[in-house]
Motif scaffolding. Sequence first.
Motif, mmCIF file in Angstrom:
data_model
loop_
_atom_site.group_PDB
_atom_site.id
_atom_site.type_symbol
_atom_site.label_atom_id
_atom_site.label_comp_id
_atom_site.label_asym_id
_atom_site.label_seq_id
_atom_site.Cartn_x
_atom_site.Cartn_y
_atom_site.Cartn_z
ATOM 1 N N PHE A 19 -84.504 15.188 33.446
ATOM 2 C CA PHE A 19 -85.091 15.259 34.785
ATOM 3 C C PHE A 19 -84.176 15.966 35.775
ATOM 4 C CE2 PHE A 19 -87.131 11.617 32.765
ATOM 5 C CZ PHE A 19 -88.451 11.997 32.886
ATOM 6 N N LEU A 20 -83.367 16.879 35.279
ATOM 7 C CA LEU A 20 -82.466 17.662 36.119
ATOM 8 C C LEU A 20 -83.263 18.729 36.863
ATOM 9 C CD1 LEU A 20 -79.336 18.119 36.591
ATOM 10 C CD2 LEU A 20 -79.614 20.011 35.011
ATOM 11 N N ILE A 26 -74.079 26.437 40.627
ATOM 12 C CA ILE A 26 -75.421 25.958 40.348
ATOM 13 C C ILE A 26 -75.598 24.637 41.084
ATOM 14 C CG2 ILE A 26 -77.085 25.383 38.547
ATOM 15 C CD1 ILE A 26 -75.853 28.207 38.264
ATOM 16 N N LEU A 27 -76.489 24.601 42.058
ATOM 17 C CA LEU A 27 -76.771 23.380 42.813
ATOM 18 C C LEU A 27 -77.860 22.603 42.077
ATOM 19 C CD1 LEU A 27 -76.911 25.088 46.275
ATOM 20 C CD2 LEU A 27 -75.041 23.728 45.392
ATOM 21 N N TYR A 28 -77.637 21.309 41.881
ATOM 22 C CA TYR A 28 -78.598 20.526 41.119
ATOM 23 C C TYR A 28 -78.766 19.133 41.707
ATOM 24 C CZ TYR A 28 -74.704 17.931 39.076
ATOM 25 O OH TYR A 28 -73.599 17.137 38.899
ATOM 26 N N THR A 29 -79.889 18.517 41.356
ATOM 27 C CA THR A 29 -80.156 17.109 41.694
ATOM 28 C C THR A 29 -80.757 16.446 40.463
ATOM 29 O OG1 THR A 29 -82.379 17.557 42.511
ATOM 30 C CG2 THR A 29 -80.614 17.577 44.131
ATOM 31 N N HIS A 30 -80.803 15.137 40.511
ATOM 32 C CA HIS A 30 -81.402 14.339 39.439
ATOM 33 C C HIS A 30 -82.043 13.130 40.089
ATOM 34 C CE1 HIS A 30 -81.631 11.949 35.709
ATOM 35 N NE2 HIS A 30 -81.615 13.134 35.105
ATOM 36 N N TYR A 31 -83.167 12.693 39.570
ATOM 37 C CA TYR A 31 -83.892 11.599 40.220
ATOM 38 C C TYR A 31 -83.113 10.284 40.212
ATOM 39 C CZ TYR A 31 -85.344 9.058 36.032
ATOM 40 O OH TYR A 31 -85.353 8.297 34.897
ATOM 41 N N LYS A 53 -71.402 10.165 36.302
ATOM 42 C CA LYS A 53 -70.385 10.797 35.464
ATOM 43 C C LYS A 53 -70.993 11.309 34.162
ATOM 44 C CE LYS A 53 -66.256 8.489 37.077
ATOM 45 N NZ LYS A 53 -65.077 7.708 36.734
ATOM 46 N N GLU A 54 -71.956 10.555 33.620
ATOM 47 C CA GLU A 54 -72.605 10.978 32.377
ATOM 48 C C GLU A 54 -73.311 12.318 32.553
ATOM 49 O OE1 GLU A 54 -75.279 7.974 31.093
ATOM 50 O OE2 GLU A 54 -73.694 6.598 30.514
ATOM 51 N N LEU A 55 -73.984 12.473 33.667
ATOM 52 C CA LEU A 55 -74.688 13.723 33.955
ATOM 53 C C LEU A 55 -73.693 14.870 34.105
ATOM 54 C CD1 LEU A 55 -77.374 15.133 34.565
ATOM 55 C CD2 LEU A 55 -77.080 14.466 36.946
ATOM 56 N N ASP A 56 -72.605 14.629 34.826
ATOM 57 C CA ASP A 56 -71.576 15.655 34.997
ATOM 58 C C ASP A 56 -70.967 16.053 33.654
ATOM 59 O OD1 ASP A 56 -72.009 15.608 37.716
ATOM 60 O OD2 ASP A 56 -70.318 14.274 38.133
ATOM 61 N N GLN A 57 -70.720 15.063 32.795
ATOM 62 C CA GLN A 57 -70.141 15.340 31.480
ATOM 63 C C GLN A 57 -71.098 16.136 30.601
ATOM 64 O OE1 GLN A 57 -69.181 11.419 30.135
ATOM 65 N NE2 GLN A 57 -67.200 11.356 31.189
ATOM 66 N N SER A 58 -72.380 15.789 30.645
ATOM 67 C CA SER A 58 -73.339 16.518 29.812
ATOM 68 C C SER A 58 -73.511 17.953 30.302
ATOM 69 C CB SER A 58 -74.676 15.788 29.755
ATOM 70 O OG SER A 58 -75.233 15.672 31.033
ATOM 71 N N GLN A 64 -80.701 14.639 49.201
ATOM 72 C CA GLN A 64 -80.485 13.212 49.474
ATOM 73 C C GLN A 64 -80.384 12.956 50.970
ATOM 74 O OE1 GLN A 64 -77.084 11.993 47.173
ATOM 75 N NE2 GLN A 64 -78.363 10.538 46.076
ATOM 76 N N GLU A 65 -79.705 13.829 51.678
ATOM 77 C CA GLU A 65 -79.571 13.654 53.119
ATOM 78 C C GLU A 65 -80.909 13.774 53.821
ATOM 79 O OE1 GLU A 65 -76.711 16.597 54.171
ATOM 80 O OE2 GLU A 65 -75.088 15.561 53.145
ATOM 81 N N MET A 66 -81.797 14.611 53.312
ATOM 82 C CA MET A 66 -83.121 14.763 53.888
ATOM 83 C C MET A 66 -83.979 13.520 53.656
ATOM 84 S SD MET A 66 -83.275 17.594 55.485
ATOM 85 C CE MET A 66 -85.017 17.824 55.719
ATOM 86 N N VAL A 67 -83.873 12.953 52.458
ATOM 87 C CA VAL A 67 -84.674 11.787 52.110
ATOM 88 C C VAL A 67 -84.129 10.531 52.788
ATOM 89 C CG1 VAL A 67 -85.437 10.315 50.216
ATOM 90 C CG2 VAL A 67 -85.431 12.795 49.941
#
Length: 108
Positions: free
Chosen positions: A35-36, A52-57, A62-67, A100-103
């Motif tokens: 869901f990236l 590369i700017l990214y978000t995740h729901y 750390k797991e996401l950064d590592q992957s 995130q800041e917008m939401v």
Amino acid sequence: MRRSSTRRSSRMADEIMRELGRVIVRETQDPRLEFLTITGVRLNKDFSIAEILYTHYQGQSKELDQSLEKAKGFFRTALGKNLKLRYVPELRFVWDSFVQEMVYDGKP
């Protein structure tokens, strides 16, 4: 990193963003990247570095950064093949906090 603001860099950033999104959806088998969302790409003046700017729901983890770090070579190879680039920029993944800041602007 000194960013480029030329039309060429804008087109290249759009192509990288589109192709990277396609690779993540169709070719990546890591469930953590499922869901990236790629929200933007910024290139430096000589196109050697792409942020590369990214978000995740689920938010940043750390797991996401590592992957992402682990899959960086796969992404560069896919970009080079699919976009037929002579030189593929170094990919640097940066969490996009703007969404995130917008939401969550402090209102309940």
